[in-house]
Design a protein around this motif. Structure first.
Motif, mmCIF file in Angstrom:
data_model
loop_
_atom_site.group_PDB
_atom_site.id
_atom_site.type_symbol
_atom_site.label_atom_id
_atom_site.label_comp_id
_atom_site.label_asym_id
_atom_site.label_seq_id
_atom_site.Cartn_x
_atom_site.Cartn_y
_atom_site.Cartn_z
ATOM 1 N N LYS A 2 0.827 -1.201 0.000
ATOM 2 C CA LYS A 2 0.000 0.000 0.000
ATOM 3 C C LYS A 2 0.862 1.252 0.000
ATOM 4 O O LYS A 2 0.518 2.245 -0.630
ATOM 5 N N LYS A 3 1.999 1.189 0.706
ATOM 6 C CA LYS A 3 2.888 2.346 0.754
ATOM 7 C C LYS A 3 3.444 2.650 -0.632
ATOM 8 O O LYS A 3 3.550 3.803 -1.022
ATOM 9 N N ARG A 4 3.800 1.605 -1.386
ATOM 10 C CA ARG A 4 4.329 1.811 -2.731
ATOM 11 C C ARG A 4 3.283 2.449 -3.632
ATOM 12 O O ARG A 4 3.575 3.355 -4.394
ATOM 13 N N MET A 5 2.061 1.943 -3.548
ATOM 14 C CA MET A 5 0.999 2.474 -4.381
ATOM 15 C C MET A 5 0.731 3.933 -4.029
ATOM 16 O O MET A 5 0.593 4.777 -4.904
ATOM 17 N N LEU A 6 0.680 4.224 -2.739
ATOM 18 C CA LEU A 6 0.444 5.591 -2.291
ATOM 19 C C LEU A 6 1.585 6.503 -2.725
ATOM 20 O O LEU A 6 1.356 7.617 -3.194
ATOM 21 N N ARG A 131 17.176 8.259 -6.798
ATOM 22 C CA ARG A 131 16.886 8.300 -5.366
ATOM 23 C C ARG A 131 15.672 7.448 -5.025
ATOM 24 O O ARG A 131 15.660 6.732 -4.030
ATOM 25 N N ALA A 132 14.637 7.512 -5.858
ATOM 26 C CA ALA A 132 13.436 6.707 -5.620
ATOM 27 C C ALA A 132 13.752 5.216 -5.732
ATOM 28 O O ALA A 132 13.282 4.413 -4.914
ATOM 29 N N ARG A 137 14.636 -0.016 -3.131
ATOM 30 C CA ARG A 137 15.517 -1.167 -2.949
ATOM 31 C C ARG A 137 15.851 -1.360 -1.471
ATOM 32 O O ARG A 137 15.853 -2.485 -0.963
ATOM 33 N N ALA A 138 16.096 -0.268 -0.768
ATOM 34 C CA ALA A 138 16.393 -0.356 0.669
ATOM 35 C C ALA A 138 15.186 -0.879 1.441
ATOM 36 O O ALA A 138 15.330 -1.711 2.346
ATOM 37 N N GLN A 139 13.990 -0.412 1.072
ATOM 38 C CA GLN A 139 12.782 -0.900 1.743
ATOM 39 C C GLN A 139 12.567 -2.387 1.468
ATOM 40 O O GLN A 139 12.225 -3.147 2.377
ATOM 41 N N ASP A 140 12.779 -2.806 0.219
ATOM 42 C CA ASP A 140 12.627 -4.223 -0.126
ATOM 43 C C ASP A 140 13.645 -5.084 0.622
ATOM 44 O O ASP A 140 13.311 -6.164 1.117
ATOM 45 N N ASP A 141 14.884 -4.609 0.708
ATOM 46 C CA ASP A 141 15.918 -5.351 1.435
ATOM 47 C C ASP A 141 15.556 -5.486 2.907
ATOM 48 O O ASP A 141 15.762 -6.541 3.514
ATOM 49 N N THR A 142 15.008 -4.425 3.480
ATOM 50 C CA THR A 142 14.606 -4.458 4.893
ATOM 51 C C THR A 142 13.486 -5.476 5.110
ATOM 52 O O THR A 142 13.521 -6.260 6.060
#
Length: 154
Positions: A2-6, A131-132, A137-142
């Motif tokens: 949902k965060k990605r879509m938003l 940057r996006a 990528r950092a969020q996916d890795d987390t």
């Protein structure tokens, strides 16, 4: 998810709002189309739209070619048949949307950041799109790391 879509929706609104606020489009059929076409083609080869995808680039070129074939040697849209005029206006809108988004994504943003282990700040210059991508990528890795930790505790 949902965060990605938003985030995507907010980015789309921000870009469209920025283009609307500027009030200028890349292709304006009230000016000489041949000159604008030449400028857009040169800009596509330069770094101005460095974040444009190959698919988007080919879509812009195809739309420019369709407009050129409809206009022929004349630059006057008002002389076209209504169906052709609508097709030209739709192609103009498509080109302006793609290139406005690509220009916004290609904007270079520099920040002074301290690197780990040093007190000296360094310039870190990346495009908005880079940057996006790094942030996603950092969020996916987390998320993946948290899932692995959760699976190992079972």
């Amino acid at each position: 998810m949902k965060k990605r879509m938003l985030t995507g929706l907010l980015l789309a609104f921000a870009v469209s709002g920025a283009a609307w606020a500027q009030g200028k489009s890349v292709i304006d059929l009230n000016r000489s189309f041949a000159e604008q076409r030449k400028t857009v083609m040169a800009d596509l080869e330069s770094d101005k739209y460095r974040e444009i995808s190959l698919e988007q680039k080919s879509s812009v070129v195809a739309a420019l070619n369709r407009i050129q074939s409809k206009l022929g040697s004349a630059d006057d849209v008002s002389r076209l048949h209504e169906n052709d005029r609508v097709a030209v206006m739709n192609d103009q809108s498509q080109i302006n949307t793609i290139l406005t988004q690509a220009a916004a994504d290609s904007r270079l943003v520099c920040r002074r950041e301290k690197t780990i282990g040093s007190n000296l700040p360094q310039n870190n210059c990346l495009t908005v799109a880079e940057r996006a991508r790094l942030k996603l990528r950092a969020q996916d890795d987390t998320v993946r790391a948290q899932q692995r930790i959760g699976q190992s505790q079972k």
